[in-house]
Scaffold this motif. Sequence first.
Motif, PDB file in Angstrom:
ATOM      1  N   PHE A   1     -39.114 -49.916  -6.081  1.00  0.00           N
ATOM      2  CA  PHE A   1     -37.979 -49.076  -6.444  1.00  0.00           C
ATOM      3  C   PHE A   1     -36.745 -49.423  -5.614  1.00  0.00           C
ATOM      4  CE2 PHE A   1     -42.011 -46.759  -6.560  1.00  0.00           C
ATOM      5  CZ  PHE A   1     -42.161 -46.646  -7.941  1.00  0.00           C
ATOM      6  N   PRO A   2     -35.682 -49.917  -6.249  1.00  0.00           N
ATOM      7  CA  PRO A   2     -34.436 -50.195  -5.524  1.00  0.00           C
ATOM      8  C   PRO A   2     -33.694 -48.889  -5.247  1.00  0.00           C
ATOM      9  CG  PRO A   2     -34.197 -50.760  -7.849  1.00  0.00           C
ATOM     10  CD  PRO A   2     -35.612 -50.343  -7.666  1.00  0.00           C
ATOM     11  N   VAL A   3     -33.320 -48.673  -3.992  1.00  0.00           N
ATOM     12  CA  VAL A   3     -32.577 -47.475  -3.599  1.00  0.00           C
ATOM     13  C   VAL A   3     -31.390 -47.906  -2.745  1.00  0.00           C
ATOM     14  CG1 VAL A   3     -34.603 -45.984  -3.650  1.00  0.00           C
ATOM     15  CG2 VAL A   3     -33.999 -47.161  -1.541  1.00  0.00           C
ATOM     16  N   GLY A   4     -30.364 -47.083  -2.724  1.00  0.00           N
ATOM     17  CA  GLY A   4     -29.181 -47.402  -1.951  1.00  0.00           C
ATOM     18  C   GLY A   4     -29.485 -47.457  -0.469  1.00  0.00           C
ATOM     19  N   SER A   5     -29.063 -48.537   0.177  1.00  0.00           N
ATOM     20  CA  SER A   5     -29.310 -48.685   1.614  1.00  0.00           C
ATOM     21  C   SER A   5     -28.104 -48.299   2.441  1.00  0.00           C
ATOM     22  CB  SER A   5     -29.690 -50.133   1.943  1.00  0.00           C
ATOM     23  OG  SER A   5     -28.583 -50.990   1.694  1.00  0.00           O
ATOM     24  N   GLY A   6     -26.960 -48.109   1.788  1.00  0.00           N
ATOM     25  CA  GLY A   6     -25.755 -47.721   2.496  1.00  0.00           C
ATOM     26  C   GLY A   6     -25.075 -48.855   3.218  1.00  0.00           C
ATOM     27  N   ALA A   7     -25.541 -50.062   3.055  1.00  0.00           N
ATOM     28  CA  ALA A   7     -24.960 -51.218   3.749  1.00  0.00           C
ATOM     29  C   ALA A   7     -24.235 -52.081   2.731  1.00  0.00           C
ATOM     30  CB  ALA A   7     -26.043 -52.018   4.460  1.00  0.00           C
ATOM     31  N   GLU A   8     -22.924 -51.907   2.667  1.00  0.00           N
ATOM     32  CA  GLU A   8     -22.075 -52.718   1.792  1.00  0.00           C
ATOM     33  C   GLU A   8     -22.553 -52.681   0.348  1.00  0.00           C
ATOM     34  OE1 GLU A   8     -21.884 -56.610   3.407  1.00  0.00           O
ATOM     35  OE2 GLU A   8     -20.926 -55.978   5.282  1.00  0.00           O
ATOM     36  N   GLY A   9     -22.990 -51.528  -0.075  1.00  0.00           N
ATOM     37  CA  GLY A   9     -23.392 -51.365  -1.467  1.00  0.00           C
ATOM     38  C   GLY A   9     -24.691 -52.026  -1.837  1.00  0.00           C
ATOM     39  N   GLU A  10     -25.476 -52.459  -0.871  1.00  0.00           N
ATOM     40  CA  GLU A  10     -26.741 -53.110  -1.180  1.00  0.00           C
ATOM     41  C   GLU A  10     -27.816 -52.059  -1.487  1.00  0.00           C
ATOM     42  OE1 GLU A  10     -27.413 -55.498   2.266  1.00  0.00           O
ATOM     43  OE2 GLU A  10     -26.620 -57.287   1.293  1.00  0.00           O
ATOM     44  N   PHE A  11     -28.889 -52.542  -2.063  1.00  0.00           N
ATOM     45  CA  PHE A  11     -30.001 -51.677  -2.418  1.00  0.00           C
ATOM     46  C   PHE A  11     -31.274 -52.225  -1.809  1.00  0.00           C
ATOM     47  CE2 PHE A  11     -26.762 -50.759  -5.415  1.00  0.00           C
ATOM     48  CZ  PHE A  11     -26.931 -49.439  -5.804  1.00  0.00           C
ATOM     49  N   GLU A  12     -31.984 -51.356  -1.124  1.00  0.00           N
ATOM     50  CA  GLU A  12     -33.254 -51.756  -0.510  1.00  0.00           C
ATOM     51  C   GLU A  12     -34.390 -51.481  -1.488  1.00  0.00           C
ATOM     52  OE1 GLU A  12     -35.692 -53.187   2.586  1.00  0.00           O
ATOM     53  OE2 GLU A  12     -33.516 -53.136   2.396  1.00  0.00           O
ATOM     54  N   VAL A  13     -35.385 -52.340  -1.505  1.00  0.00           N
ATOM     55  CA  VAL A  13     -36.525 -52.155  -2.395  1.00  0.00           C
ATOM     56  C   VAL A  13     -37.664 -51.494  -1.622  1.00  0.00           C
ATOM     57  CG1 VAL A  13     -38.239 -53.310  -3.837  1.00  0.00           C
ATOM     58  CG2 VAL A  13     -35.877 -54.122  -3.823  1.00  0.00           C
ATOM     59  N   LEU A  14     -38.043 -50.291  -2.047  1.00  0.00           N
ATOM     60  CA  LEU A  14     -39.198 -49.598  -1.485  1.00  0.00           C
ATOM     61  C   LEU A  14     -40.402 -49.845  -2.371  1.00  0.00           C
ATOM     62  CD1 LEU A  14     -37.569 -46.184  -0.485  1.00  0.00           C
ATOM     63  CD2 LEU A  14     -37.859 -48.254   0.885  1.00  0.00           C
ATOM     64  N   SER A  15     -41.583 -49.592  -1.817  1.00  0.00           N
ATOM     65  CA  SER A  15     -42.808 -49.842  -2.565  1.00  0.00           C
ATOM     66  C   SER A  15     -43.617 -48.561  -2.721  1.00  0.00           C
ATOM     67  CB  SER A  15     -43.651 -50.913  -1.871  1.00  0.00           C
ATOM     68  OG  SER A  15     -43.796 -50.628  -0.499  1.00  0.00           O
ATOM     69  N   ALA A  16     -44.430 -48.527  -3.750  1.00  0.00           N
ATOM     70  CA  ALA A  16     -45.176 -47.314  -4.086  1.00  0.00           C
ATOM     71  C   ALA A  16     -46.172 -46.927  -3.013  1.00  0.00           C
ATOM     72  CB  ALA A  16     -45.898 -47.509  -5.426  1.00  0.00           C
ATOM     73  N   ASN A  17     -46.705 -47.894  -2.270  1.00  0.00           N
ATOM     74  CA  ASN A  17     -47.786 -47.603  -1.333  1.00  0.00           C
ATOM     75  C   ASN A  17     -47.543 -48.160   0.058  1.00  0.00           C
ATOM     76  OD1 ASN A  17     -50.023 -46.221  -3.023  1.00  0.00           O
ATOM     77  ND2 ASN A  17     -49.353 -47.925  -4.293  1.00  0.00           N
ATOM     78  N   GLY A  18     -46.284 -48.106   0.509  1.00  0.00           N
ATOM     79  CA  GLY A  18     -45.988 -48.433   1.892  1.00  0.00           C
ATOM     80  C   GLY A  18     -45.875 -49.912   2.175  1.00  0.00           C
ATOM     81  N   GLU A  19     -45.811 -50.216   3.490  1.00  0.00           N
ATOM     82  CA  GLU A  19     -45.566 -51.589   3.937  1.00  0.00           C
ATOM     83  C   GLU A  19     -46.434 -51.923   5.145  1.00  0.00           C
ATOM     84  OE1 GLU A  19     -41.469 -52.088   4.905  1.00  0.00           O
ATOM     85  OE2 GLU A  19     -40.756 -50.966   3.159  1.00  0.00           O
ATOM     86  N   LEU A  20     -46.544 -53.215   5.374  1.00  0.00           N
ATOM     87  CA  LEU A  20     -47.190 -53.737   6.575  1.00  0.00           C
ATOM     88  C   LEU A  20     -46.335 -54.890   7.076  1.00  0.00           C
ATOM     89  CD1 LEU A  20     -49.491 -54.059   8.622  1.00  0.00           C
ATOM     90  CD2 LEU A  20     -50.695 -55.466   6.930  1.00  0.00           C
ATOM     91  N   ASN A  21     -45.840 -54.753   8.320  1.00  0.00           N
ATOM     92  CA  ASN A  21     -45.034 -55.813   8.939  1.00  0.00           C
ATOM     93  C   ASN A  21     -45.844 -56.465  10.050  1.00  0.00           C
ATOM     94  OD1 ASN A  21     -43.126 -54.709   7.277  1.00  0.00           O
ATOM     95  ND2 ASN A  21     -41.915 -53.788   8.894  1.00  0.00           N
ATOM     96  N   VAL A  22     -45.932 -57.780  10.021  1.00  0.00           N
ATOM     97  CA  VAL A  22     -46.743 -58.509  11.000  1.00  0.00           C
ATOM     98  C   VAL A  22     -45.908 -59.634  11.604  1.00  0.00           C
ATOM     99  CG1 VAL A  22     -48.847 -59.837  11.384  1.00  0.00           C
ATOM    100  CG2 VAL A  22     -48.834 -58.006   9.688  1.00  0.00           C
TER     101      VAL A  22
END
Length: 665
Positions: A325-346
């Motif tokens: 799901f693309p949502v507004g990130s507030g940074a220069e009109g960009e949109f961040e993509v969120l995911s239905a079941n979270g994230e894992l950063n390694v």
Amino acid sequence: MNEGKKTGAFWAAAAVMLAVGLFVAWPASTENESPYSPGKPLFEKFKDPLTAANLKIITFDEEQGQLGTFEVRRDSESGQWTIPSRKGYPADAVEQMRDAANALVGLNILDVQTENQGDHAALGVVEPKLEDLQVGDTGVGRLVTFKDESQQTLASLIIGNPVKNEDGKIYVRKPGQDPVYVVKMDDTVLSTKFQDWIEDDLLQMSSIDIKEAVVKDYSASISGRSVALERSYTAKFAMDGADWALNELLEYNSENAMAEPKVVEMPADKELNKDKLNEMKNALDDLKIVDVVRKPEGMSANLRADKDLISDNEAVQSLYTRGFFPVGSGAEGEFEVLSANGELNVTVDQGVEYVLRFGDVQGLSEEGDSDEEGDAGGVNRYLLVTARVNEDQFPAPNLQPVPQTIDELSAMLGVGKEEAEAPADTEAEMKEEATEETTEEPAKPESTEAAEEEMKETEPAESDDASAETTEEAEPATEEVEVTEEVEVTGEGEASGEGQGAITQDEDESTDEPSGEAEVQDDESKETPAEEADDEAAADEEMALQPAGEDATEAPAEEDDELTFDELTEEEKQERLEAEQEKILKANTRLLDERKDRLNAAKRRVADLNARFADWYYIIPEATYRQLRINRDELFVEPGANDAAPAGPPGGMPPGMQLPAGFGN
């Protein structure tokens, strides 16, 4: 014509007819033998497997009544292998293609089973032509075709059923021909399974390289025209040697997902669930995909959606249907993509951070390009992967300050007050040791009074050791100047004239006026004064080159080292300042260059990885997803507990509060 002539003509005609009959009935020559007889190769011109630049395999789904096409192709310009049937996904096909082509190169006929078309279905060699087939048709074979760079056919074969009780033997037929042949071949290399033709190590990382892992447990879904978000926790883990450590645990308010999280400590009666963390680590090391789908064109490598993408309803729908799901990130009109079941950063030790976003369960693909063989009919899940540089892994180096003045250099060499006071302390200690030595030494020789007189004569030189110039002014005697020169020759640097060098030089020059020290040396060595002077000069030179020990005669060497900078002239101090500046600048530059090289290497690695990840939704088995995800109640276990039971995906995703603009990672 008389009867005789008639009879002769009749016999002549009979002879001709007999000759014709014998000629027709005579067996054919072996030179006209069929090219498809037993022992002959099926494809005489296909001799080099490396000439194969395209492979297409067509199969038939009897239940669906549909054809399936799998294709691998080599680009004539770049030499890159791709899978056109998967929208051009890169293929790891060099060895696989060679093995597949070798299955048909040199393939010999063992027997001709039949030439009757009616036997084709029973032998499984019916050609997969959609216009000739319908749901429920059986006996359809696999059509395998190899082509060269110019798309000229090298070999084409319909592969049917295996011969009963004959290991390795299969019925085959050439398209458009009736004869069915028996051949011996390994058809397993002619796989249509997507996983067999791609790089099986998606992340290209090793579990032993993992340094940090951040689990972001949240769920996102569509609620009306907005994105609803529920946040559970965020946990930051680090590898402590070969073990896991919890650096931070943040819990979110279940009533307000955007409220500030609360820092939570690990329970005193629990321990970290390291078995679950190791399961996650191993799953990352062995992460495999079962299929891919190409992403919308507007999405960049870092998964930030631009305005053009958001305005593209088809692209947005493509994301939504897969749980992104693309949502507004507030940074220069960009949109961040969120995911239905979270994230894992390694993060791995090269400073590269992998971001894995988990979408929804895979459904039927709109594009109709899902892999029917998939994960053996199991449940699969969408995954988005990207890479970025973890700047925290490249802290600024600890640079040494560069002194700009002589005073700054003096303070730096003194390490503040401690080392600045060290020369004075050392000087006092050395004077005290010299005094003790003067007091103790006369006990050995008989002429004690002479030794005391000699020490009195040397005391002014010892007390006035700030510099060689001061010594020359205070003591105009030629002996003291020569003492300083003698010490410099032995490598002691700028010296004060104290110590063994002074005594030796004094003895060497004052041969007509015996001193107390000369008497002491005469008593100990029983040598002439000249011999003593030579011996002691050599000994003084040798001791000046050796590390200081317990012998009191070595103390002046330490004192001279500590006082070297104070004894320099202003010009020499300026030279020393410039030399120190150059040395420090070089050391600082080396540290900065090392950091820059490591950072650039990480950036290049990230660029290479994102070039692979940028265009694709990946599809992973549900079992792999469960290994990569950690629920809140799986973080801690009882001390000494065994492996925790595998956890499933989070239960439904009830709508939460609307995600406001400005939400980020």
